[in-house]
Design an enzyme around this catalytic site. Structure first.
Site, PDB file in Angstrom:
ATOM      1  CG  HIS A 131      36.376  56.684 103.151  1.00  0.00           C
ATOM      2  ND1 HIS A 131      37.050  57.043 101.993  1.00  0.00           N
ATOM      3  CD2 HIS A 131      37.109  55.655 103.643  1.00  0.00           C
ATOM      4  CE1 HIS A 131      38.327  56.276 101.925  1.00  0.00           C
ATOM      5  NE2 HIS A 131      38.119  55.561 103.110  1.00  0.00           N
ATOM      6  CG  ASP A 167      43.594  57.096 105.149  1.00  0.00           C
ATOM      7  OD1 ASP A 167      43.550  57.051 106.487  1.00  0.00           O
ATOM      8  OD2 ASP A 167      43.067  56.197 104.535  1.00  0.00           O
ATOM      9  CG  HIS A 169      41.831  53.760 101.661  1.00  0.00           C
ATOM     10  ND1 HIS A 169      42.473  53.291 102.955  1.00  0.00           N
ATOM     11  CD2 HIS A 169      41.905  52.417 101.014  1.00  0.00           C
ATOM     12  CE1 HIS A 169      42.554  51.981 103.070  1.00  0.00           C
ATOM     13  NE2 HIS A 169      42.204  51.333 102.064  1.00  0.00           N
ATOM     14  CG  ASP A 248      45.404  53.720 106.119  1.00  0.00           C
ATOM     15  OD1 ASP A 248      45.822  55.047 106.025  1.00  0.00           O
ATOM     16  OD2 ASP A 248      44.114  53.593 105.854  1.00  0.00           O
TER      17      ASP A 248
END
Length: 316
Positions: A131, A167, A169, A248
């Protein structure tokens, strides 16, 4: 068949000292759970152990601007928790040291791969990185670990690299770092809508975004990867595969609603291993991103590593 060279396991004790709060999901317990599982399943006995160096300024500067680097480095000696970034991405006395080791792990991994000393460099590090944008930290991330490694690989003479991010996200920071970079291909699967609420960039030829609806299961996930990732990889023929390995998306993870299981991560490992064998002389670097249910995280890492360490059988 497993890869012919041993896996390099790259980590550092500093990565276990960074802790924002006892109840924060991005916890030192994540690395402890993974390392305990590697011992329990026997994989630790078959991997080269390496200590991650700190990333050098020039390694960071290929990805981040000077103002961002200087700001993070200026917080190195803070004695208290400082919420200079956002509520979930605070800085403590160990944060900067851990972030430098997490970014430096990928640099070492690239060296090991290019020197032919390993088949897979797995960076068991935290804080995560995907990120972190060129000019800001966010989402538990301070420096973009996979981008630092990819840019370093290009500086070492490679002409084409691919970053594969599975991931939960979206890796908005990696997209920001590589947008319209012709030497780098970014392939992403992620739950949408979900943080960071990525909506894509029109005409970005090197971004292959595969948003997944909540409750997407393994078969649907695999079909999307085959449909969207494989043609792009075949066209680019990357000389190194770099993986933002976030776990995740597992059905047990508390932060999302995807429904992947251990077999899906083993399938990904096999796919990545086999593509690398064809196009990249077997060179794969993976760096840990998300994964917040400790049992699911540890077993998912084991599953992903199985094709590289143990062949095709997943231990009980």
């Amino acid at each position: 068949m497993p890869a012919s060279l041993p896996v390099a396991w790259i980590t550092h004790a500093e990565c276990r000292r960074h802790e924002i709060a006892p109840d924060h999901p991005e916890s030192p317990r994540r690395l402890a759970a993974i390392e305990d599982r590697m011992i329990a399943c026997g994989y630790a006995d078959f991997m080269q152990q390496h200590e991650a160096p700190e990333a050098r300024y020039e390694d960071l500067a290929r990805v981040h601007n000077g103002a961002h680097i200087e700001h993070i480095l200026s917080l190195r000696d803070t004695g208290t928790v400082r919420h200079d970034i956002d509520g979930d991405t605070a800085v403590t006395e160990h944060t900067v040291a851990a972030a430098l080791r997490a970014a430096g792990a990928g640099v070492l991994g690239v060296d090991l791969l290019l020197e032919g000393r390993t088949s897979l460099a797995f960076c068991a590090v935290r804080p995560p990185g995907h990120h972190a944008e060129r000019t800001r930290a966010m989402g538990f991330c301070y420096f973009n670990n996979v981008a630092v490694a990819a840019k370093y690989a290009l500086s070492r003479g490679l002409e084409r690299v691919a970053v594969l991010d599975f991931d939960l996200h979206y890796g908005n920071g990696t997209a920001d770092c590589f947008l319209n970079e012709p030497r780098a291909l970014l392939l992403s699967t992620y739950q949408h809508p979900l943080y960071p609420y990525w909506s894509g960039v029109l005409h970005a030829q090197n971004l292959v975004d595969v948003p997944l609806k909540p409750y997407t299961d393994g078969p649907a996930f695999r079909a999307k990867v085959v449909e969207h990732w494989l043609p792009a990889l075949e066209a680019q023929r990357p000389q190194m595969l770099l993986v933002s390995a976030g776990f995740d998306a597992h059905l047990a993870d508390p932060l999302g609603d995807l429904r992947l299981q251990y077999g899906d991560f083993q399938w990904l490992g096999t796919l990545i291993r086999d593509i690398a064998a064809v196009t990249a002389q077997g060179r794969v670097l993976a760096t840990l991103e998300g994964g917040y249910d400790l049992t699911a995280l540890a077993r998912s890492v084991e599953s992903f590593l199985t094709p590289f360490v143990g062949g095709d059988e997943l231990p009980a």
